[in-house]
Design a protein around this motif. Structure first.
Motif, PDB file in Angstrom:
ATOM      1  N   GLU A  97      -8.661 -37.939   6.334  1.00 57.36           N
ATOM      2  CA  GLU A  97      -9.835 -38.646   6.846  1.00 57.36           C
ATOM      3  C   GLU A  97     -10.075 -39.960   6.104  1.00 57.36           C
ATOM      4  N   TRP A  98      -9.723 -40.027   4.830  1.00 63.45           N
ATOM      5  CA  TRP A  98      -9.976 -41.213   4.024  1.00 63.45           C
ATOM      6  C   TRP A  98      -8.921 -42.296   4.222  1.00 63.45           C
ATOM      7  N   ASP A  99      -7.776 -41.956   4.804  1.00 65.60           N
ATOM      8  CA  ASP A  99      -6.713 -42.944   5.016  1.00 65.60           C
ATOM      9  C   ASP A  99      -6.961 -43.664   6.342  1.00 65.60           C
ATOM     10  N   SER A 100      -7.236 -44.960   6.266  1.00 67.51           N
ATOM     11  CA  SER A 100      -7.576 -45.718   7.477  1.00 67.51           C
ATOM     12  C   SER A 100      -6.386 -45.905   8.412  1.00 67.51           C
ATOM     13  N   TYR A 101      -5.162 -45.679   7.928  1.00 62.51           N
ATOM     14  CA  TYR A 101      -3.981 -45.831   8.770  1.00 62.51           C
ATOM     15  C   TYR A 101      -3.613 -44.543   9.499  1.00 62.51           C
ATOM     16  N   VAL A 102      -4.333 -43.485   9.214  1.00 65.00           N
ATOM     17  CA  VAL A 102      -3.991 -42.174   9.761  1.00 65.00           C
ATOM     18  C   VAL A 102      -5.070 -41.713  10.736  1.00 65.00           C
ATOM     19  N   PRO A 103      -4.699 -41.388  11.983  1.00 59.99           N
ATOM     20  CA  PRO A 103      -5.677 -40.834  12.934  1.00 59.99           C
ATOM     21  C   PRO A 103      -5.907 -39.353  12.633  1.00 59.99           C
ATOM     22  N   ALA A 104      -6.810 -39.079  11.693  1.00 58.45           N
ATOM     23  CA  ALA A 104      -6.983 -37.721  11.171  1.00 58.45           C
ATOM     24  C   ALA A 104      -7.301 -36.707  12.257  1.00 58.45           C
ATOM     25  N   GLU A 105      -8.007 -37.148  13.295  1.00 60.02           N
ATOM     26  CA  GLU A 105      -8.406 -36.213  14.353  1.00 60.02           C
ATOM     27  C   GLU A 105      -7.213 -35.684  15.144  1.00 60.02           C
ATOM     28  N   ARG A 106      -6.051 -36.295  14.982  1.00 61.68           N
ATOM     29  CA  ARG A 106      -4.868 -35.873  15.736  1.00 61.68           C
ATOM     30  C   ARG A 106      -3.987 -34.884  14.964  1.00 61.68           C
ATOM     31  N   PHE A 107      -4.432 -34.502  13.765  1.00 68.34           N
ATOM     32  CA  PHE A 107      -3.618 -33.614  12.941  1.00 68.34           C
ATOM     33  C   PHE A 107      -4.241 -32.232  12.817  1.00 68.34           C
ATOM     34  N   ASP A 108      -3.353 -31.255  12.681  1.00 75.01           N
ATOM     35  CA  ASP A 108      -3.769 -29.879  12.412  1.00 75.01           C
ATOM     36  C   ASP A 108      -3.073 -29.435  11.129  1.00 75.01           C
ATOM     37  N   VAL A 109      -3.849 -28.940  10.161  1.00 71.53           N
ATOM     38  CA  VAL A 109      -3.314 -28.567   8.854  1.00 71.53           C
ATOM     39  C   VAL A 109      -3.438 -27.069   8.639  1.00 71.53           C
ATOM     40  N   THR A 110      -2.331 -26.436   8.241  1.00 71.33           N
ATOM     41  CA  THR A 110      -2.319 -25.020   7.890  1.00 71.33           C
ATOM     42  C   THR A 110      -1.672 -24.879   6.520  1.00 71.33           C
ATOM     43  N   VAL A 111      -2.261 -24.045   5.654  1.00 78.18           N
ATOM     44  CA  VAL A 111      -1.726 -23.856   4.304  1.00 78.18           C
ATOM     45  C   VAL A 111      -1.487 -22.376   4.047  1.00 78.18           C
ATOM     46  N   PHE A 124       2.859 -43.828  16.271  1.00 77.58           N
ATOM     47  CA  PHE A 124       3.820 -44.559  15.448  1.00 77.58           C
ATOM     48  C   PHE A 124       4.421 -43.653  14.385  1.00 77.58           C
ATOM     49  N   GLY A 125       5.694 -43.921  14.072  1.00 76.29           N
ATOM     50  CA  GLY A 125       6.364 -43.157  13.035  1.00 76.29           C
ATOM     51  C   GLY A 125       5.737 -43.343  11.662  1.00 76.29           C
ATOM     52  N   PHE A 126       5.218 -44.552  11.388  1.00 74.35           N
ATOM     53  CA  PHE A 126       4.635 -44.777  10.064  1.00 74.35           C
ATOM     54  C   PHE A 126       3.381 -43.943   9.856  1.00 74.35           C
ATOM     55  N   GLN A 127       2.671 -43.591  10.946  1.00 79.73           N
ATOM     56  CA  GLN A 127       1.497 -42.736  10.815  1.00 79.73           C
ATOM     57  C   GLN A 127       1.906 -41.324  10.400  1.00 79.73           C
ATOM     58  N   ARG A 128       3.001 -40.863  10.941  1.00 77.04           N
ATOM     59  CA  ARG A 128       3.538 -39.552  10.558  1.00 77.04           C
ATOM     60  C   ARG A 128       3.893 -39.525   9.076  1.00 77.04           C
ATOM     61  N   ARG A 129       4.527 -40.605   8.609  1.00 78.96           N
ATOM     62  CA  ARG A 129       4.916 -40.690   7.203  1.00 78.96           C
ATOM     63  C   ARG A 129       3.705 -40.852   6.296  1.00 78.96           C
ATOM     64  N   ALA A 130       2.730 -41.645   6.749  1.00 76.20           N
ATOM     65  CA  ALA A 130       1.536 -41.871   5.924  1.00 76.20           C
ATOM     66  C   ALA A 130       0.770 -40.571   5.706  1.00 76.20           C
ATOM     67  N   ALA A 131       0.692 -39.747   6.731  1.00 80.51           N
ATOM     68  CA  ALA A 131       0.003 -38.469   6.600  1.00 80.51           C
ATOM     69  C   ALA A 131       0.691 -37.590   5.560  1.00 80.51           C
ATOM     70  N   GLU A 132       2.012 -37.527   5.613  1.00 83.84           N
ATOM     71  CA  GLU A 132       2.746 -36.730   4.629  1.00 83.84           C
ATOM     72  C   GLU A 132       2.578 -37.296   3.220  1.00 83.84           C
ATOM     73  N   ARG A 133       2.573 -38.624   3.110  1.00 88.97           N
ATOM     74  CA  ARG A 133       2.399 -39.253   1.798  1.00 88.97           C
ATOM     75  C   ARG A 133       1.067 -38.842   1.174  1.00 88.97           C
ATOM     76  N   GLU A 134       0.003 -38.813   1.967  1.00 90.31           N
ATOM     77  CA  GLU A 134      -1.300 -38.415   1.442  1.00 90.31           C
ATOM     78  C   GLU A 134      -1.280 -36.976   0.931  1.00 90.31           C
ATOM     79  N   LEU A 135      -0.586 -36.097   1.659  1.00 91.28           N
ATOM     80  CA  LEU A 135      -0.611 -34.672   1.309  1.00 91.28           C
ATOM     81  C   LEU A 135       0.237 -34.353   0.096  1.00 91.28           C
ATOM     82  N   ARG A 136       1.348 -35.043  -0.074  1.00 90.94           N
ATOM     83  CA  ARG A 136       2.222 -34.686  -1.197  1.00 90.94           C
ATOM     84  C   ARG A 136       1.618 -35.058  -2.545  1.00 90.94           C
ATOM     85  N   ARG A 137       0.592 -35.889  -2.551  1.00 89.78           N
ATOM     86  CA  ARG A 137      -0.069 -36.257  -3.802  1.00 89.78           C
ATOM     87  C   ARG A 137      -1.074 -35.221  -4.261  1.00 89.78           C
TER      88      ARG A 137
END
Length: 223
Positions: A97-111, A124-137
């Protein structure tokens, strides 16, 4: 000792990767094992976080002569790194939600057991990568499975994608040394560039091109 010119030997690559791992400040673990066979690097051992594992993989990829990296590192979270699945899931949602480049409403997260499963659909492919970048941190993450689909508006032919990427490569990297092959929505980059930064930029260009779903980068750094 002066190195021979041409492609580095497996022994030279092993030494360079080991030194690169020690140089990288994001890698706290000192017990990462490195083996090399025909330019393919295998990383073994344990690290304290998924972010550290990713940093080790990227460090190996930066080294001249590396053709591919097999990441067999095991993530062992310390006491300070342990989080419940609920805590990791909540942190993941907030990070998106805090990443302005990521459409957070389009993602589903399961842990489950610290492993994050990411689903959804973006343009866009970069949005897919940006979402993963946020999570791996995030603290407590042991691994990520990224199943987000890239579905751009409008259809582009393979030749259109290739031309767009080539034009942008020439404009930003200024080189004819990178070849671009496109099969459907998958892109293969090959050839040589002068610096690792140029290789990273080529990878970013491909991922940022509308219509690209998958990028495979086999670009070598000359010199």
């Amino acid at each position: 000792m002066t190195r021979a010119t041409g492609r580095p030997t497996d022994g030279q690559i092993q030494q360079d990767v080991s030194e690169e791992l020690l140089w990288e400040p994001r890698i706290a673990s000192t017990g990462v094992g490195v083996t090399v066979h025909d330019g393919v690097v295998t990383l073994t051992g344990q690290v304290g976080s998924y972010a550290e594992r990713w940093a080790a993989e990227r460090s190996a990829q930066r080294v001249r002569g590396v053709r591919a990296v097999a990441d067999d590192l095991d993530v062992r979270l310390g006491v300070d790194g342990e989080r419940t699945d609920a805590e990791v899931a909540l942190a993941a949602v907030r990070a998106l939600e805090w990443d302005s480049y990521v459409p957070a409403e389009r993602f589903d997260v399961t842990v489950a057991d610290g492993w994050v499963l990411l689903r959804g659909q973006v343009e866009f492919g970069f949005q897919r990568r940006a979402a993963e970048r946020e999570l791996r941190r995030l603290r407590g993450v042991r691994g990520i499975t990224n199943l987000v689909r890239v579905s751009p508006r409008g259809a582009s032919t393979g030749e259109e994608l290739r031309r767009r990427i080539r034009r942008t490569l020439l404009r930003r990297v200024g080189t004819e040394g990178v070849t671009v092959e496109v099969a459907g929505a998958a892109v293969l980059l090959a050839g040589t560039v002068l610096t690792a930064a140029d290789r990273d930029e080529a990878d970013r260009i491909a991922w940022s091109t509308p219509g690209v779903r998958v990028v495979r980068t086999e670009v070598a750094v000359a010199g």
